[in-house]
Design an enzyme around this catalytic site. Structure first.
Site, PDB file in Angstrom:
ATOM      1  N   GLU A  42      10.742  -2.324   6.860  1.00 10.40           N
ATOM      2  CA  GLU A  42      11.525  -1.618   7.588  1.00 10.40           C
ATOM      3  C   GLU A  42      12.606  -1.220   6.335  1.00 10.40           C
ATOM      4  O   GLU A  42      13.383  -1.997   6.029  1.00 10.40           O
ATOM      5  CB  GLU A  42      12.348  -2.407   8.828  1.00 10.40           C
ATOM      6  CG  GLU A  42      13.579  -2.138   9.035  1.00 10.40           C
ATOM      7  CD  GLU A  42      13.702  -0.544   9.725  1.00 10.40           C
ATOM      8  OE1 GLU A  42      12.943  -0.217  10.746  1.00 10.40           O
ATOM      9  OE2 GLU A  42      14.430   0.536   8.975  1.00 10.40           O
ATOM     10  N   CYS A  86      -1.010   5.965   9.940  1.00 10.26           N
ATOM     11  CA  CYS A  86       0.256   5.205  10.216  1.00 10.26           C
ATOM     12  C   CYS A  86       0.003   4.081  10.891  1.00 10.26           C
ATOM     13  O   CYS A  86      -0.733   4.072  11.948  1.00 10.26           O
ATOM     14  CB  CYS A  86       0.808   6.097  11.121  1.00 10.26           C
ATOM     15  SG  CYS A  86       1.575   7.713  10.657  1.00 10.26           S
ATOM     16  N   GLU A 131       0.828  -1.313   0.098  1.00  9.54           N
ATOM     17  CA  GLU A 131      -0.089   0.077   0.005  1.00  9.54           C
ATOM     18  C   GLU A 131       0.831   1.302  -0.006  1.00  9.54           C
ATOM     19  O   GLU A 131       1.912   1.261   0.637  1.00  9.54           O
ATOM     20  CB  GLU A 131      -1.076  -0.032   1.271  1.00  9.54           C
ATOM     21  CG  GLU A 131      -1.782  -1.170   1.160  1.00  9.54           C
ATOM     22  CD  GLU A 131      -2.849  -1.307   2.455  1.00  9.54           C
ATOM     23  OE1 GLU A 131      -4.116  -1.346   2.093  1.00  9.54           O
ATOM     24  OE2 GLU A 131      -2.626  -1.235   3.361  1.00  9.54           O
ATOM     25  N   CYS A 185       3.737   8.478   1.057  1.00 14.50           N
ATOM     26  CA  CYS A 185       4.204   7.498   2.169  1.00 14.50           C
ATOM     27  C   CYS A 185       4.366   6.136   1.385  1.00 14.50           C
ATOM     28  O   CYS A 185       3.411   5.699   0.888  1.00 14.50           O
ATOM     29  CB  CYS A 185       3.117   7.351   3.322  1.00 14.50           C
ATOM     30  SG  CYS A 185       3.486   5.924   4.443  1.00 14.50           S
ATOM     31  N   SER A 221      11.683   5.465  15.167  1.00 20.76           N
ATOM     32  CA  SER A 221      10.463   5.000  15.888  1.00 20.76           C
ATOM     33  C   SER A 221      10.776   4.582  17.308  1.00 20.76           C
ATOM     34  O   SER A 221      11.230   3.398  17.644  1.00 20.76           O
ATOM     35  CB  SER A 221       9.936   3.495  15.289  1.00 20.76           C
ATOM     36  OG  SER A 221       9.589   3.837  13.916  1.00 20.76           O
ATOM     37  N   PHE A 222      10.846   5.664  18.157  1.00 19.17           N
ATOM     38  CA  PHE A 222      11.284   5.624  19.479  1.00 19.17           C
ATOM     39  C   PHE A 222      10.278   4.718  20.468  1.00 19.17           C
ATOM     40  O   PHE A 222      10.616   3.795  21.076  1.00 19.17           O
ATOM     41  CB  PHE A 222      11.823   6.935  20.004  1.00 19.17           C
ATOM     42  CG  PHE A 222      12.804   6.791  21.145  1.00 19.17           C
ATOM     43  CD1 PHE A 222      14.145   6.418  20.668  1.00 19.17           C
ATOM     44  CD2 PHE A 222      12.637   7.184  22.394  1.00 19.17           C
ATOM     45  CE1 PHE A 222      15.063   6.157  21.907  1.00 19.17           C
ATOM     46  CE2 PHE A 222      13.588   7.197  23.265  1.00 19.17           C
ATOM     47  CZ  PHE A 222      14.840   6.830  23.032  1.00 19.17           C
ATOM     48  N   HIS A 223       9.250   5.439  20.411  1.00 21.90           N
ATOM     49  CA  HIS A 223       7.873   4.995  21.300  1.00 21.90           C
ATOM     50  C   HIS A 223       8.043   4.472  22.693  1.00 21.90           C
ATOM     51  O   HIS A 223       7.080   4.161  23.524  1.00 21.90           O
ATOM     52  CB  HIS A 223       7.611   3.376  20.475  1.00 21.90           C
ATOM     53  CG  HIS A 223       7.276   4.028  19.069  1.00 21.90           C
ATOM     54  ND1 HIS A 223       6.817   4.901  18.608  1.00 21.90           N
ATOM     55  CD2 HIS A 223       7.304   3.209  18.007  1.00 21.90           C
ATOM     56  CE1 HIS A 223       6.386   5.001  17.417  1.00 21.90           C
ATOM     57  NE2 HIS A 223       7.022   3.942  16.743  1.00 21.90           N
ATOM     58  N   CYS A 278       6.553  -5.195  15.745  1.00 16.98           N
ATOM     59  CA  CYS A 278       6.178  -4.252  16.672  1.00 16.98           C
ATOM     60  C   CYS A 278       4.611  -4.518  17.209  1.00 16.98           C
ATOM     61  O   CYS A 278       3.773  -4.684  16.216  1.00 16.98           O
ATOM     62  CB  CYS A 278       6.472  -2.685  16.220  1.00 16.98           C
ATOM     63  SG  CYS A 278       8.189  -2.469  15.493  1.00 16.98           S
ATOM     64  N   CYS A 292       6.575  -7.243   6.896  1.00 16.23           N
ATOM     65  CA  CYS A 292       7.985  -6.589   7.593  1.00 16.23           C
ATOM     66  C   CYS A 292       8.425  -8.011   8.567  1.00 16.23           C
ATOM     67  O   CYS A 292       7.552  -8.602   9.009  1.00 16.23           O
ATOM     68  CB  CYS A 292       7.465  -5.721   8.699  1.00 16.23           C
ATOM     69  SG  CYS A 292       8.699  -4.707   9.307  1.00 16.23           S
ATOM     70  N   CYS A 335       1.690  -2.328  15.430  1.00 15.51           N
ATOM     71  CA  CYS A 335       1.802  -1.993  14.173  1.00 15.51           C
ATOM     72  C   CYS A 335       1.281  -3.175  13.448  1.00 15.51           C
ATOM     73  O   CYS A 335       1.262  -4.193  13.541  1.00 15.51           O
ATOM     74  CB  CYS A 335       3.081  -2.023  13.550  1.00 15.51           C
ATOM     75  SG  CYS A 335       3.381  -1.628  11.834  1.00 15.51           S
TER      76      CYS A 335
HETATM   77  N1  SAH Z   1       9.202   0.201   9.763  1.00 12.00           N
HETATM   78  C1  SAH Z   1       9.600   1.756   9.914  1.00 12.00           C
HETATM   79  C2  SAH Z   1       8.498   2.571   9.081  1.00 12.00           C
HETATM   80  C3  SAH Z   1       7.194   2.291   9.196  1.00 12.00           C
HETATM   81  S1  SAH Z   1       5.818   3.047  10.022  1.00 12.00           S
HETATM   82  C4  SAH Z   1       9.509   2.156  11.234  1.00 12.00           C
HETATM   83  O1  SAH Z   1       9.015   1.268  12.059  1.00 12.00           O
HETATM   84  O2  SAH Z   1       9.847   3.419  11.593  1.00 12.00           O
HETATM   85  C5  SAH Z   1       5.894   4.847  10.513  1.00 12.00           C
HETATM   86  C6  SAH Z   1       5.495   5.217  11.943  1.00 12.00           C
HETATM   87  O3  SAH Z   1       4.045   4.612  12.318  1.00 12.00           O
HETATM   88  C7  SAH Z   1       6.673   4.260  12.840  1.00 12.00           C
HETATM   89  O4  SAH Z   1       6.971   5.136  13.914  1.00 12.00           O
HETATM   90  C8  SAH Z   1       5.432   3.256  13.641  1.00 12.00           C
HETATM   91  O5  SAH Z   1       6.144   2.791  14.779  1.00 12.00           O
HETATM   92  C9  SAH Z   1       4.309   3.980  13.619  1.00 12.00           C
HETATM   93  N2  SAH Z   1       3.116   3.025  13.716  1.00 12.00           N
HETATM   94  C10 SAH Z   1       2.932   1.597  13.631  1.00 12.00           C
HETATM   95  N3  SAH Z   1       1.813   1.245  13.814  1.00 12.00           N
HETATM   96  C11 SAH Z   1       1.236   2.355  14.420  1.00 12.00           C
HETATM   97  C12 SAH Z   1      -0.225   2.542  14.631  1.00 12.00           C
HETATM   98  N4  SAH Z   1      -1.067   1.551  14.717  1.00 12.00           N
HETATM   99  N5  SAH Z   1      -0.293   3.690  15.016  1.00 12.00           N
HETATM  100  C13 SAH Z   1       0.531   4.837  15.191  1.00 12.00           C
HETATM  101  N6  SAH Z   1       1.673   4.720  14.619  1.00 12.00           N
HETATM  102  C14 SAH Z   1       2.021   3.503  14.362  1.00 12.00           C
HETATM  103 FE1  SF4 Z   2       7.790  -3.013  10.762  1.00 10.38          FE
HETATM  104 FE2  SF4 Z   2       7.854  -0.852  11.170  1.00 10.38          FE
HETATM  105 FE3  SF4 Z   2       5.770  -2.140  11.660  1.00 10.38          FE
HETATM  106 FE4  SF4 Z   2       7.642  -2.084  13.334  1.00 10.38          FE
HETATM  107  S1  SF4 Z   2       6.479  -0.121  13.066  1.00 10.38           S
HETATM  108  S2  SF4 Z   2       6.451  -3.793  12.485  1.00 10.38           S
HETATM  109  S3  SF4 Z   2       9.313  -1.820  11.911  1.00 10.38           S
HETATM  110  S4  SF4 Z   2       6.561  -1.437   9.687  1.00 10.38           S
END
Ligand code: SAH
Ligand code: SF4
Length: 392
Positions: A196, A369, A115, A128, A249-251, A139, A135, A142
Site C-alpha cells: 500500500e 494485477c 516483484e 508496475c 481500489s473501490f471494488h 484484501c 502488505c 489479493c
Molecule cells: N495496494 C494498492 C495497490 C495494489 S494493486 C491498492 O490496493 O490499491 C492494484 C490493483 O489491483 C488494486 O486495485 C487491487 O485491488 C487490484 N487487485 C488486487 N488483487 C487482484 C486480483 N486478484 N485480481 C484483480 N485485481 C486485483
Molecule cells: Fe494490500 Fe492493495 Fe493487495 Fe489490498 S489490494 S492487500 S492494499 S496490495
C-alpha cells in the site's frame, strides 16, 4: 489463470557484494545527495555543481561506477568511491510472458524479495512497481494480501525498480549521445505492485520525485499513477507532495461488501473515502480519478452494483477501470463471466463515465494485477534451488 508454463524464465543473478560501510546514493533526493556529499568532504562552494553532475550520471545516463564519471577529476572520483556506492536491487529472476510482459523477481537488502512487472503496449510501456514487501492490509481477493508485511521499501529500492527495468530494456542513452525524446519503452509508472503506497509515504514520495526530476529519469507526473486501497488521511498529501494521478481500489458499492473485500473500509468507509476524493486537490476533468473495480463473480458485479456505483461517484471527475479478477492458487473468488463484465461496463458508460476493461496481462507468469507475492514468506528454498538461481 492460465496453467501454461511461462515461455522463458532466465536466471540473471550476478552475486553482488555491497562493501561494508559505504552509503548508497540511489534514492537520495537532491537535498539528501547534497548533504551526503558535504559530509564526505565536498567543498561547500562546489557542492551544487557536483550534485548536478552526479545526478545526471546516475539518473540520466544509468552509470553505476564512479570511474566512468569523466567530468569529475580522478581524485574526486576516488573519494566518492571511498564513501559511496550506486546500487540498484538485484534481479534474481526474470520471466517473460507470451504477451511480452516481463516480471522481475527483485532481491533487496536483508534477502527479501518483491516483484516488478513491465507491460509493453503499442504506444507506451508501463512499469508496475512495488512499495512494500507484502502488505499490512488483507484484501480478500489479493494474493499480496495473503503475505504479511515484511518491511517497507526504501526510496532507493523503489526508484531502483525503474532503473533495473531500464537496464533490462537497454533504455539508457549511449555514451556521448543526448537522450532521445522518441516514444520510450518505459514511459509510465503505476504504483500497483505489492504493498500500500500510502503506508510508505515518504519513501514513495522521494522515489517519485527522483523519477520526475527533469535532469534524470524525467517522467512527467501525469505518467505516474498511485493506487491506494483508501488511506483517507494521506490522499490529499499525495496530491500536494507527489502530484501524480490517483487510482482508488473501490471494488464495492455497499459498506457491507467493501468491508469484506477491502477491510480498510472498516476504518474509512465509502462515504469518508468519497468525501476525501471530492476534496482531492488536483481533481479536474483532465486529471480524473481512476476507480478500480475488480469483477468478482456473484459478489459485486450486478446491474444494481453498476447503478449504485455511478450514483455514488456522481460529481467526481472519474474513470472506472474494470479489472477482471485474476485468480491465484487458493483464491476464494472467481472472475465474473465476460458478458457480465460487459453489461456492467455498459451501464457505467451510459451514465457518462469511461469504463475500460483492463486486459489481464502476464497471467501465464502470475504477473497480472493482484497475483504478485514474493517468496519471502513462502518458505526457504532448497540449497539446490538457491545454487541454480545464483549460478556459479
Ligand atoms: N495496494 C494498492 C495497490 C495494489 S494493486 C491498492 O490496493 O490499491 C492494484 C490493483 O489491483 C488494486 O486495485 C487491487 O485491488 C487490484 N487487485 C488486487 N488483487 C487482484 C486480483 N486478484 N485480481 C484483480 N485485481 C486485483
Ligand atoms: Fe494490500 Fe492493495 Fe493487495 Fe489490498 S489490494 S492487500 S492494499 S496490495
Amino acid at each position: 489463470m492460465s496453467a501454461s508454463a511461462p515461455i522463458t524464465q532466465d536466471v540473471l543473478t550476478i552475486p553482488r557484494k555491497m562493501p561494508e560501510g559505504l552509503r548508497n546514493l540511489v534514492g537520495l533526493t537532491r537535498e539528501g545527495l547534497k548533504a551526503a556529499l558535504l559530509e564526505a568532504g565536498t567543498p561547500e562552494k562546489q557542492v551544487k555543481m557536483r550534485v548536478g553532475q552526479i545526478w545526471q550520471w546516475i539518473y540520466q545516463k544509468g552509470v553505476r561506477d564512479f570511474g566512468a564519471m569523466t567530468n569529475l577529476s580522478k581524485a574526486y572520483r576516488d573519494e566518492l568511491a571511498a564513501h559511496f556506492v550506486i546500487e540498484v536491487p538485484e534481479v534474481v529472476r526474470r520471466e517473460l510472458s507470451a504477451d511480452g510482459t516481463r516480471k522481475y523477481l527483485v532481491r533487496i537488502a536483508g534477502g527479501h524479495e518483491v516483484e516488478t512487472v513491465y507491460i509493453p503496449e503499442a504506444d507506451r510501456g508501463t512499469l508496475c512497481i512495488s512499495s512494500q514487501v507484502g502488505c499490512t492490509l488483507t484484501c480478500s481477493f489479493c494474493h499480496t494480501g495473503t503475505q504479511k508485511l515484511v518491511r517497507n521499501l526504501t526510496a532507493g529500492e523503489i526508484v531502483g525498480q525503474i532503473m533495473l527495468a531500464r537496464d533490462d530494456l537497454g533504455e539508457w542513452p549511449e555514451p556521448g549521445r543526448a537522450p532521445k525524446n522518441e516514444t520510450r519503452l518505459l514511459s509510465n509508472i503505476v504504483l500497483m505492485g505489492m504493498g500500500e503506497p500510502l503506508y510508505n509515504f515518504e519513501a514513495v514520495r522521494d522515489a517519485m520525485q527522483i523519477a520526475m526530476d527533469g535532469e534524470g529519469i524525467s517522467l512527467s507526473r501525469r505518467r505516474i499513477t498511485l493506487s491506494t486501497s483508501g488511506v483517507v488521511p494521506e490522499i490529499a498529501r499525495a496530491a500536494e507532495e507527489i502530484g501524480c494521478l490517483l487510482a482508488v481500489s473501490f471494488h464495492a458499492t455497499t459498506d457491507e461488501i467493501r468491508d469484506r473485500l477491502v477491510p480498510i473500509n472498516r476504518r474509512w468507509n465509502i462515504q469518508t473515502l468519497l468525501d476525501a476524493l471530492r476534496a482531492y486537490p488536483r481533481l479536474s476533468n483532465s486529471e480524473r480519478i481512476t476507480f478500480e473495480y475488480v469483477m468478482l463473480d456473484g459478489v459485486n458485479d450486478s446491474d444494481e452494483d453498476a447503478r449504485r456505483l455511478v450514483s455514488l461517484i456522481r460529481g467526481i471527475p472519474a474513470k472506472i477501470n474494470l479489472i477482471p479478477f485474476n485468480e491465484w492458487p487458493g483464491a476464494p473468488y472467481r472472475r465474473s463471466p465476460w458478458p457480465r463484465i460487459e453489461a456492467f461496463a455498459d451501464i457505467v458508460y451510459k451514465a457518462g463515465y469511461a469504463s475500460p476493461i483492463r486486459t489481464p496481462r502476464g497471467e501465464d507468469i502470475m504477473a497480472a494485477c493482484g497475483q504478485l507475492k514474493s517468496a519471502t514468506e513462502r518458505g526457504r528454498k532448497s540449497k539446490a534451488e538457491i545454487a541454480a538461481e545464483t549460478g556459479p
